[in-house]
Scaffold this motif. Structure first.
Motif, PDB file in Angstrom:
ATOM      1  N   ALA A   1      23.607 -12.949  -1.893  1.00  0.00           N
ATOM      2  CA  ALA A   1      24.475 -12.975  -2.468  1.00  0.00           C
ATOM      3  C   ALA A   1      25.255 -14.414  -3.550  1.00  0.00           C
ATOM      4  O   ALA A   1      24.669 -15.510  -3.012  1.00  0.00           O
ATOM      5  CB  ALA A   1      25.907 -12.530  -1.044  1.00  0.00           C
ATOM      6  N   CYS A   2      26.208 -14.064  -3.855  1.00  0.00           N
ATOM      7  CA  CYS A   2      26.207 -15.564  -4.190  1.00  0.00           C
ATOM      8  C   CYS A   2      27.050 -16.630  -3.250  1.00  0.00           C
ATOM      9  O   CYS A   2      28.550 -16.183  -2.958  1.00  0.00           O
ATOM     10  CB  CYS A   2      27.487 -14.847  -6.086  1.00  0.00           C
ATOM     11  SG  CYS A   2      28.334 -16.230  -7.011  1.00  0.00           S
ATOM     12  N   PRO A   3      27.103 -17.732  -3.991  1.00  0.00           N
ATOM     13  CA  PRO A   3      27.821 -18.441  -2.942  1.00  0.00           C
ATOM     14  C   PRO A   3      29.097 -18.531  -3.322  1.00  0.00           C
ATOM     15  O   PRO A   3      29.654 -19.773  -2.045  1.00  0.00           O
ATOM     16  CB  PRO A   3      26.113 -19.482  -3.174  1.00  0.00           C
ATOM     17  CG  PRO A   3      26.177 -19.783  -3.939  1.00  0.00           C
ATOM     18  CD  PRO A   3      26.195 -17.804  -4.596  1.00  0.00           C
TER      19      PRO A   3
ATOM     20  N   GLU B   1      34.632 -29.586  -7.031  1.00  0.00           N
ATOM     21  CA  GLU B   1      35.287 -29.014  -5.909  1.00  0.00           C
ATOM     22  C   GLU B   1      34.688 -29.134  -4.539  1.00  0.00           C
ATOM     23  O   GLU B   1      35.157 -28.053  -3.593  1.00  0.00           O
ATOM     24  CB  GLU B   1      36.456 -28.156  -5.909  1.00  0.00           C
ATOM     25  CG  GLU B   1      35.674 -27.608  -6.927  1.00  0.00           C
ATOM     26  CD  GLU B   1      37.121 -25.943  -6.915  1.00  0.00           C
ATOM     27  OE1 GLU B   1      37.026 -24.783  -6.687  1.00  0.00           O
ATOM     28  OE2 GLU B   1      38.464 -26.272  -7.969  1.00  0.00           O
ATOM     29  N   LEU B   2      33.514 -28.077  -5.021  1.00  0.00           N
ATOM     30  CA  LEU B   2      32.297 -27.562  -4.260  1.00  0.00           C
ATOM     31  C   LEU B   2      31.416 -28.856  -3.660  1.00  0.00           C
ATOM     32  O   LEU B   2      30.943 -29.830  -4.344  1.00  0.00           O
ATOM     33  CB  LEU B   2      30.836 -26.475  -5.366  1.00  0.00           C
ATOM     34  CG  LEU B   2      32.038 -25.544  -5.637  1.00  0.00           C
ATOM     35  CD1 LEU B   2      31.044 -24.609  -6.558  1.00  0.00           C
ATOM     36  CD2 LEU B   2      32.601 -24.746  -4.822  1.00  0.00           C
ATOM     37  N   SER B   3      31.111 -28.930  -2.195  1.00  0.00           N
ATOM     38  CA  SER B   3      30.140 -29.532  -1.672  1.00  0.00           C
ATOM     39  C   SER B   3      28.634 -29.238  -2.215  1.00  0.00           C
ATOM     40  O   SER B   3      28.295 -28.724  -3.482  1.00  0.00           O
ATOM     41  CB  SER B   3      29.905 -29.218  -0.269  1.00  0.00           C
ATOM     42  OG  SER B   3      28.889 -28.003   0.079  1.00  0.00           O
ATOM     43  N   GLU B   4      27.708 -30.274  -2.229  1.00  0.00           N
ATOM     44  CA  GLU B   4      26.423 -30.639  -2.704  1.00  0.00           C
ATOM     45  C   GLU B   4      25.570 -29.469  -2.718  1.00  0.00           C
ATOM     46  O   GLU B   4      25.144 -28.713  -3.055  1.00  0.00           O
ATOM     47  CB  GLU B   4      26.159 -31.867  -2.595  1.00  0.00           C
ATOM     48  CG  GLU B   4      24.329 -31.546  -3.510  1.00  0.00           C
ATOM     49  CD  GLU B   4      24.023 -33.078  -3.648  1.00  0.00           C
ATOM     50  OE1 GLU B   4      22.949 -32.919  -4.282  1.00  0.00           O
ATOM     51  OE2 GLU B   4      24.055 -34.424  -2.756  1.00  0.00           O
ATOM     52  N   ALA B   5      25.992 -28.933  -1.102  1.00  0.00           N
ATOM     53  CA  ALA B   5      24.712 -27.774  -0.496  1.00  0.00           C
ATOM     54  C   ALA B   5      25.564 -26.826  -1.019  1.00  0.00           C
ATOM     55  O   ALA B   5      24.662 -26.073  -2.031  1.00  0.00           O
ATOM     56  CB  ALA B   5      24.969 -27.557   0.947  1.00  0.00           C
ATOM     57  N   GLU B   6      26.876 -26.445  -1.597  1.00  0.00           N
ATOM     58  CA  GLU B   6      27.145 -24.909  -2.511  1.00  0.00           C
ATOM     59  C   GLU B   6      26.527 -25.226  -3.745  1.00  0.00           C
ATOM     60  O   GLU B   6      26.340 -24.525  -4.501  1.00  0.00           O
ATOM     61  CB  GLU B   6      28.747 -25.087  -2.234  1.00  0.00           C
ATOM     62  CG  GLU B   6      29.317 -24.900  -0.736  1.00  0.00           C
ATOM     63  CD  GLU B   6      31.052 -24.593  -1.107  1.00  0.00           C
ATOM     64  OE1 GLU B   6      31.516 -23.744  -0.268  1.00  0.00           O
ATOM     65  OE2 GLU B   6      31.208 -25.708  -0.951  1.00  0.00           O
TER      66      GLU B   6
ATOM     67  N   ALA C   1      24.348 -26.833  -4.893  1.00  0.00           N
ATOM     68  CA  ALA C   1      22.562 -26.239  -4.692  1.00  0.00           C
ATOM     69  C   ALA C   1      22.340 -24.785  -4.546  1.00  0.00           C
ATOM     70  O   ALA C   1      22.239 -24.578  -5.569  1.00  0.00           O
ATOM     71  CB  ALA C   1      22.181 -27.477  -4.101  1.00  0.00           C
ATOM     72  N   ARG C   2      23.008 -24.250  -3.740  1.00  0.00           N
ATOM     73  CA  ARG C   2      22.839 -23.119  -3.662  1.00  0.00           C
ATOM     74  C   ARG C   2      23.435 -21.642  -4.798  1.00  0.00           C
ATOM     75  O   ARG C   2      22.634 -21.795  -5.074  1.00  0.00           O
ATOM     76  CB  ARG C   2      23.926 -22.258  -2.803  1.00  0.00           C
ATOM     77  CG  ARG C   2      22.926 -22.976  -0.775  1.00  0.00           C
ATOM     78  CD  ARG C   2      23.243 -22.155   0.328  1.00  0.00           C
ATOM     79  NE  ARG C   2      24.814 -21.992   0.656  1.00  0.00           N
ATOM     80  CZ  ARG C   2      25.693 -22.597   0.866  1.00  0.00           C
ATOM     81  NH1 ARG C   2      25.184 -24.112   1.255  1.00  0.00           N
ATOM     82  NH2 ARG C   2      26.891 -23.386   0.979  1.00  0.00           N
ATOM     83  N   LEU C   3      24.079 -22.986  -5.123  1.00  0.00           N
ATOM     84  CA  LEU C   3      25.048 -21.587  -6.462  1.00  0.00           C
ATOM     85  C   LEU C   3      24.273 -22.107  -7.725  1.00  0.00           C
ATOM     86  O   LEU C   3      23.678 -20.781  -8.899  1.00  0.00           O
ATOM     87  CB  LEU C   3      26.405 -22.269  -7.037  1.00  0.00           C
ATOM     88  CG  LEU C   3      26.556 -21.875  -7.989  1.00  0.00           C
ATOM     89  CD1 LEU C   3      26.775 -20.270  -8.104  1.00  0.00           C
ATOM     90  CD2 LEU C   3      28.524 -22.413  -8.657  1.00  0.00           C
ATOM     91  N   ALA C   4      23.830 -23.116  -8.169  1.00  0.00           N
ATOM     92  CA  ALA C   4      22.484 -23.117  -8.576  1.00  0.00           C
ATOM     93  C   ALA C   4      21.073 -22.519  -8.745  1.00  0.00           C
ATOM     94  O   ALA C   4      20.673 -22.066  -9.731  1.00  0.00           O
ATOM     95  CB  ALA C   4      22.045 -24.828  -9.197  1.00  0.00           C
ATOM     96  N   VAL C   5      20.771 -22.280  -7.321  1.00  0.00           N
ATOM     97  CA  VAL C   5      19.620 -21.482  -7.534  1.00  0.00           C
ATOM     98  C   VAL C   5      19.940 -19.892  -7.990  1.00  0.00           C
ATOM     99  O   VAL C   5      19.005 -19.397  -8.854  1.00  0.00           O
ATOM    100  CB  VAL C   5      18.924 -21.973  -5.835  1.00  0.00           C
ATOM    101  CG1 VAL C   5      18.152 -20.686  -5.654  1.00  0.00           C
ATOM    102  CG2 VAL C   5      18.647 -22.785  -5.873  1.00  0.00           C
TER     103      VAL C   5
END
Length: 119
Positions: free
Chosen positions: A15-17, A40-45, A47-51
């Protein structure tokens, strides 16, 4: 310790993060506005979005732009070896993929009529 599921470009069911509204704004945004929109997104978010975006042909470039805002460790946590590759590619100038484009020059014409023998 928080356990999160690692996502992969090979996992089409992931699913899209981010929310559909956020994704829509990112898809319509000018390239220079993307970094500001993802602040506004955390770095983890991010990163998941980039992938997630990198793994889809129509959002590949956007995935690389967002990956450029992430540290290598965050991308590795999000996608393992794919994260390493994504990190390296996001630090280079973007070049569009060449798969699916016609190559000029040495293409042979194909005939469905079969070979003709001359007598």
């Amino acid at each position: 310790m928080i356990q999160s599921r690692s996502i992969s470009v090979d996992d089409p069911s992931a699913a899209c993060p981010v929310s559909p509204e956020t994704l829509g704004r990112l898809l319509r945004a000018q390239p220079d506005a993307i970094a500001q929109m993802t602040d506004e997104l955390s770095e983890a978010e991010r990163a998941r979005l980039a992938v997630y975006l990198y793994g889809r042909s129509h959002t590949h470039e956007l995935g690389l732009r967002i990956a450029a805002t992430c540290e290598g460790a965050a991308l590795r946590r999000a996608a393992g070896l794919v994260g390493n590759t994504l990190y390296e590619q996001s630090r280079k100038p973007y070049t569009a993929p060449t798969h699916g484009t016609a190559q000029s020059g040495s293409k042979r014409k194909i005939s469905l009529g079969g070979a003709r023998l001359s007598s």
